[in-house]
Design a protein around this motif. Structure first.
Motif, PDB file in Angstrom:
ATOM      1  N   THR A 159      42.216  38.880  32.398  1.00  0.00           N
ATOM      2  CA  THR A 159      41.866  38.025  33.533  1.00  0.00           C
ATOM      3  C   THR A 159      43.108  37.613  34.315  1.00  0.00           C
ATOM      4  O   THR A 159      43.131  37.669  35.550  1.00  0.00           O
ATOM      5  CB  THR A 159      41.129  36.768  33.041  1.00  0.00           C
ATOM      6  N   LYS A 163      44.294  38.552  38.147  1.00  0.00           N
ATOM      7  CA  LYS A 163      44.499  37.416  39.056  1.00  0.00           C
ATOM      8  C   LYS A 163      45.896  37.433  39.641  1.00  0.00           C
ATOM      9  O   LYS A 163      46.078  37.182  40.848  1.00  0.00           O
ATOM     10  CB  LYS A 163      44.265  36.111  38.298  1.00  0.00           C
ATOM     11  N   LYS A 166      46.146  40.033  42.375  1.00  0.00           N
ATOM     12  CA  LYS A 166      45.454  39.609  43.596  1.00  0.00           C
ATOM     13  C   LYS A 166      46.246  38.548  44.353  1.00  0.00           C
ATOM     14  O   LYS A 166      46.364  38.614  45.590  1.00  0.00           O
ATOM     15  CB  LYS A 166      44.071  39.066  43.240  1.00  0.00           C
ATOM     16  N   ARG A 246      38.263  27.664  34.834  1.00  0.00           N
ATOM     17  CA  ARG A 246      37.246  28.722  34.792  1.00  0.00           C
ATOM     18  C   ARG A 246      36.406  28.592  33.524  1.00  0.00           C
ATOM     19  O   ARG A 246      35.174  28.690  33.578  1.00  0.00           O
ATOM     20  CB  ARG A 246      37.934  30.086  34.837  1.00  0.00           C
ATOM     21  N   GLU A 276      36.366  28.600  43.831  1.00  0.00           N
ATOM     22  CA  GLU A 276      36.798  29.989  43.682  1.00  0.00           C
ATOM     23  C   GLU A 276      36.179  30.630  42.454  1.00  0.00           C
ATOM     24  O   GLU A 276      35.689  31.767  42.500  1.00  0.00           O
ATOM     25  CB  GLU A 276      38.322  30.045  43.596  1.00  0.00           C
ATOM     26  N   HIS A 277      36.181  29.904  41.346  1.00  0.00           N
ATOM     27  CA  HIS A 277      35.622  30.438  40.101  1.00  0.00           C
ATOM     28  C   HIS A 277      34.125  30.708  40.233  1.00  0.00           C
ATOM     29  O   HIS A 277      33.626  31.729  39.751  1.00  0.00           O
ATOM     30  CB  HIS A 277      35.869  29.464  38.954  1.00  0.00           C
ATOM     31  N   GLU A 280      33.488  33.878  42.223  1.00  0.00           N
ATOM     32  CA  GLU A 280      33.900  35.060  41.469  1.00  0.00           C
ATOM     33  C   GLU A 280      32.900  35.374  40.360  1.00  0.00           C
ATOM     34  O   GLU A 280      32.543  36.534  40.137  1.00  0.00           O
ATOM     35  CB  GLU A 280      35.300  34.868  40.889  1.00  0.00           C
ATOM     36  N   GLU A 283      29.726  36.815  41.779  1.00  0.00           N
ATOM     37  CA  GLU A 283      29.914  38.215  42.179  1.00  0.00           C
ATOM     38  C   GLU A 283      29.943  39.135  40.966  1.00  0.00           C
ATOM     39  O   GLU A 283      29.315  40.202  40.968  1.00  0.00           O
ATOM     40  CB  GLU A 283      31.220  38.343  42.963  1.00  0.00           C
ATOM     41  N   GLN A 284      30.659  38.707  39.921  1.00  0.00           N
ATOM     42  CA  GLN A 284      30.752  39.525  38.716  1.00  0.00           C
ATOM     43  C   GLN A 284      29.395  39.684  38.045  1.00  0.00           C
ATOM     44  O   GLN A 284      29.063  40.767  37.541  1.00  0.00           O
ATOM     45  CB  GLN A 284      31.749  38.901  37.742  1.00  0.00           C
ATOM     46  N   SER A 314      30.856  30.177  51.392  1.00  0.00           N
ATOM     47  CA  SER A 314      32.010  30.915  50.887  1.00  0.00           C
ATOM     48  C   SER A 314      33.070  29.897  50.508  1.00  0.00           C
ATOM     49  O   SER A 314      33.001  28.743  50.956  1.00  0.00           O
ATOM     50  CB  SER A 314      32.557  31.899  51.938  1.00  0.00           C
TER      51      SER A 314
END
Length: 373
Positions: A159, A163, A166, A246, A276-277, A280, A283-284, A314
């Motif tokens: 992870t 990260k 990115k 997270r 943000e978490h 993500e 989406e995952q 968003s």
């Protein structure tokens, strides 16, 4: 809290730190034998020392960081560095980065300037790699494992590896390869020259300075230490603050199902950075639109009260998936409690993205009511 193994940055050029700081001799050897033995040990150590090769002259952020990262690996931790473009010298190095026009992991050659080079990081990233990205792609998990003291196969290492690419490495790759951040027809409103790549570039001698090669090597050492300090600082944040948030979010989502089986309300027992978490994870997990969270409820520790916040469309958006009811917006205290028919109301923002209540039960009641209005 994840422990960090490397508390201080070592100079990129110059002396190396020995693995064993002290050596004890059980008996005193004759001087001649001692000198001979020390000479043989020094020679043997010199042969065993790994050497990193990179180009000399003007330096850039990507190879400065690549060298630093290599020195966080087990193989190249005590390595020397040679800055040259001489192929004969580069062939004597154990690993070569950012020079040589060859990318071949099996030969430890990591250049990206050749016309045929198209390597990317993968995992959804499409930016062409620089020497920093190449080294990070092949050695990054080991670096993170060594720094955080987590096993390489720990899922947290994976992870953090993704990260850090990115949020830290990808921009260095893009800048070094001349990849624009925005479409060509978009004119920026201002210029920024404070990014890491720019600061490394500013460490180079100016065009009208007369500086010898040794002095430039010293400046490269400063550049590599600068990139390394920022890399470790960012990794420390993601390991010790971002990653725990997270994990708390994942646990909170599971626990919240006992309160709201629909999953549209998430309750935190303490404030944490969640946006943000959440996006993500959705989406995952490919969360369907009708199952995504609408509100989060969490304690406002400064005021000793509780807050309800609408999830935005968003992470950066000011538009909510479902704002708090229009009839509540802009109201405070008793007026809010009267209109909402929920005791303990404190406020609801005029845009409806956030509100407050004196108690957890009141905030939860506001969230449940807002879902149906």
């Amino acid at each position: 809290m994840i422990a960090f193994a490397f508390g201080r940055l070592r100079p990129v050029l110059g002396s190396r730190v020995p693995i064993h700081r002290y050596q004890f001799h059980h008996r005193i050897q004759p001087l001649s034998r001692t000198m001979s033995s020390e000479s043989e040990q020094a020679s043997k150590k010199q042969k065993m020392t790994k050497v990193i090769g990179t180009h000399n002259g003007t330096f850039h952020c990507d190879e400065a960081l690549a060298v630093f990262l290599l020195r966080l690996t087990n193989t190249y931790r005590e390595s020397d560095l040679k800055r040259t473009r001489d192929p004969a010298i580069l062939q004597t190095c154990d690993i070569v980065v950012d020079v040589g026009a060859v990318y071949d992991e099996s030969k430890q050659l990591f250049d990206h300037h050749q016309r045929s080079f198209t390597e990317v990081f993968g995992h959804g990233f499409t930016t062409k790699l620089s020497s920093a990205g190449l080294v990070y792609k092949h050695f990054g998990k080991e670096v993170i494992s060594n720094v955080t003291q987590l096993p390489t196969d720990d899922e947290k290492v994976e992870t953090l590896w993704l990260k850090m690419y990115k949020e830290f490495i990808e921009a260095i790759d893009a800048i070094d390869n001349g990849i624009a951040q925005y479409p060509a027809d978009v004119k920026p409103l201002y210029r920024s020259r404070t990014d890491l790549s720019s600061r490394v570039g500013h460490l180079n001698p100016t065009w009208n300075e007369s500086v010898d090669a040794q002095a430039v090597d010293v400046l490269f050492g400063k550049a590599s230490a600068l990139t390394g300090e920022e890399f470790l600082g960012r990794l420390k944040y993601y390991a010790n603050a971002w990653l725990p948030a997270r994990n708390l979010l994942i646990a909170s989502i599971a626990n919240s199902l006992n309160v709201d089986p629909s999953g549209k309300i998430i309750v935190f027992e303490q404030f944490l950075p969640w946006k943000e978490h959440l996006f993500e994870l959705e989406e995952q997990q490919q969360t369907p639109e009708d199952s995504k969270a609408i509100y989060v409820v969490y304690p406002d520790e400064m005021a000793g009260a509780w807050r309800i916040q609408a999830v935005p469309v968003s992470p950066e958006s000011f538009q909510s998936r479902k704002a708090l009811p229009e009839a509540w917006r802009g109201l405070r205290d008793d007026e809010l409690s009267s209109v909402s028919k929920i005791e303990g109301g404190i406020f609801v923002h005029a845009s409806g993205f956030i509100g407050g209540n004196k108690t957890k039960e009141g905030a939860m009641a506001m969230a449940v009511a807002a879902l149906t209005i």
